[in-house]
Design an enzyme around this catalytic site. Structure first.
Site, PDB file in Angstrom:
ATOM      1  N   TYR A   7      15.972   4.108   9.296  1.00 27.29           N
ATOM      2  CA  TYR A   7      15.069   2.995   9.413  1.00 27.29           C
ATOM      3  C   TYR A   7      15.383   1.898   8.539  1.00 27.29           C
ATOM      4  CZ  TYR A   7      12.284   4.096  13.783  1.00 27.29           C
ATOM      5  OH  TYR A   7      12.012   4.276  15.117  1.00 27.29           O
ATOM      6  N   LYS A  55      17.777  18.438   5.866  1.00 23.22           N
ATOM      7  CA  LYS A  55      19.421  18.646   6.026  1.00 23.22           C
ATOM      8  C   LYS A  55      19.947  18.698   4.711  1.00 23.22           C
ATOM      9  CE  LYS A  55      23.010  20.081   8.328  1.00 23.22           C
ATOM     10  NZ  LYS A  55      23.028  21.503   9.159  1.00 23.22           N
ATOM     11  N   ASP A  57      18.677  21.780  11.770  1.00 19.26           N
ATOM     12  CA  ASP A  57      19.331  22.657  12.940  1.00 19.26           C
ATOM     13  C   ASP A  57      18.541  23.830  13.294  1.00 19.26           C
ATOM     14  OD1 ASP A  57      20.749  22.782  10.429  1.00 19.26           O
ATOM     15  OD2 ASP A  57      22.220  24.178  11.459  1.00 19.26           O
ATOM     16  N   ASP A  72      12.626  12.079  14.202  1.00 23.86           N
ATOM     17  CA  ASP A  72      12.745  11.480  15.911  1.00 23.86           C
ATOM     18  C   ASP A  72      13.353  12.553  16.520  1.00 23.86           C
ATOM     19  OD1 ASP A  72      12.759   9.389  17.602  1.00 23.86           O
ATOM     20  OD2 ASP A  72      14.553   8.456  16.757  1.00 23.86           O
TER      21      ASP A  72
END
Length: 382
Positions: free
Chosen positions: A134, A201, A249, A273
């Protein structure tokens, strides 16, 4: 008690879902408190309606009012085409410092789900709302700016950048990470939830996503040492709010296979998101997915879906996202009894199989009703 709540109708299907929502909120308050509590609704302009009336998509008066406000709600807003704002929603979040996007996800009885036990899904996602992609900066492949950045990275930082690459930078800060995790922990403690999971991540992006993870644990140690524990400590029999982490993931697999192990999720912008939309799909879709964007002062509730201009004015869309966002507003204002009435009513209506088309596709033998009627049914079943 009477409180002021500002509203923006929104674009596309926004006016329809708002018109179905407002009566439900007012009726729930009246039903729960017999007139002792109420909301004074004050309209603010933004989006296409604002442009038609003022020549601006986001008038200064709207922003000035929201800077001093505590409660607001809005329908979906379209992004102007061909210039101007990158996104009205992103602009609102950044200008008003709405750093926490909070999306609760739960199952309503009667909806068909791809999960075997969707009733185990009961999570609240806290998504950082002002950093990461963002606040990202991009340069197009082949542009002088991209080549300049790539040359610097190759020459000065010894990075291996392929020729003709597009370049993007995403900032993640200690301040932004810690205040988001703090809000998630405070919520979990207040609601007596069992855990907060930091999703990242960091195995690949060690100094952005990995730092988010590290700062989250650091905050828990520094500010909540007497009330939080690690997964290892929980395994040793200690009690407290468990702070744990999962790689992004792997987390997608976990919320499908073991949703009961996750309660409150704190994560970076892009991960949040993806994850909040994927969770919504497990329990009926975005039509029943509420949300709020919060600063330390303002709670700005919103429908989590888009403007869907092809459906505008056709009375077919599901107003549930905005109605449930309104229920969140009532709870935030301290009127939990009214919020509970709305949740119970939606469960009744969904179980009766009289639902909008998006839900009818997921419920055998359902009767399809319009946006207006669905809102009326929720009001009648409070």
């Amino acid at each position: 008690m009477r409180k002021t709540a500002y509203f923006i109708e929104g674009d596309g299907i926004g006016p329809e879902v708002w018109q179905a929502t407002r009566p439900v909120l007012d009726k729930a308050l009246d039903k729960a408190y017999s007139g002792q509590h109420s909301l004074e609704w004050v309209e603010l302009l933004a989006g296409e309606k604002a442009y038609k009336e003022t020549g601006e998509y986001l008038p200064a008066r709207t922003l000035d009012t929201l800077r001093e406000a505590e409660l607001a709600i809005k329908g979906p807003l379209a992004t102007p085409v061909g210039g101007g704002f990158r996104s009205l929603n992103v602009t609102l979040r950044q200008v008003l410092d709405l750093y926490a996007c909070i999306r609760p996800v739960r199952y309503f009885q009667g909806i068909m789900s791809p999960l075997k036990r969707p009733e185990l899904v009961d999570m609240v996602v806290f998504r950082e709302n002002t950093e990461d992609v963002y606040a990202g900066i991009e340069w197009a492949a082949g542009s002088p700016e991209a080549e300049k950045v790539a040359s610097f990275l190759r020459d000065e930082m010894k990075a291996d950048i392929a020729p003709g690459s597009g370049i993007g930078i995403k900032p993640i800060s200690e301040k932004g990470s810690k205040r988001l995790v703090r809000k998630a922990i405070d919520y979990a403690l207040y609601k007596k939830r069992p855990s907060v999971t930091l999703v990242h991540k960091g195995n690949i992006m060690k100094y952005t996503e990995g730092a988010f993870r590290a700062w989250g644990y650091e905050l828990a140690r520094e500010e909540y040492a007497d009330r939080t524990i690690t997964e290892d400590e929980a395994g040793q029999g200690k009690t407290g709010l468990v702070i744990k982490d999962r790689i992004a993931d792997a987390m997608f697999q976990q919320v499908l296979l073991k949703p009961d192990l996750y309660s409150v999720i704190a994560t970076t912008n892009l991960n949040g998101d993806y994850l909040s939309d994927a969770l919504a799909a497990q329990v009926g879709g975005l039509g029943l997915a509420p949300g709020v964007n919060m600063s330390d002062r303002l709670a700005f509730f919103e429908a989590t879906h888009g403007t869907v201009p092809s459906y505008a004015g056709k009375d077919v869309v599901n107003p549930g996202s905005l109605i449930l966002s309104g229920a969140m507003l009532l709870e935030h204002a301290g009127w939990e009894k009214a919020s509970d009435l709305i949740h119970a009513s939606i469960e009744k209506v969904v179980s009766s199989k009289r639902v909008t088309q998006d839900l009818a596709r997921q419920i055998p033998d359902a009767v399809t009703v319009g946006c207006k009627e669905f809102g009326e049914l929720i009001g009648e079943n409070l």
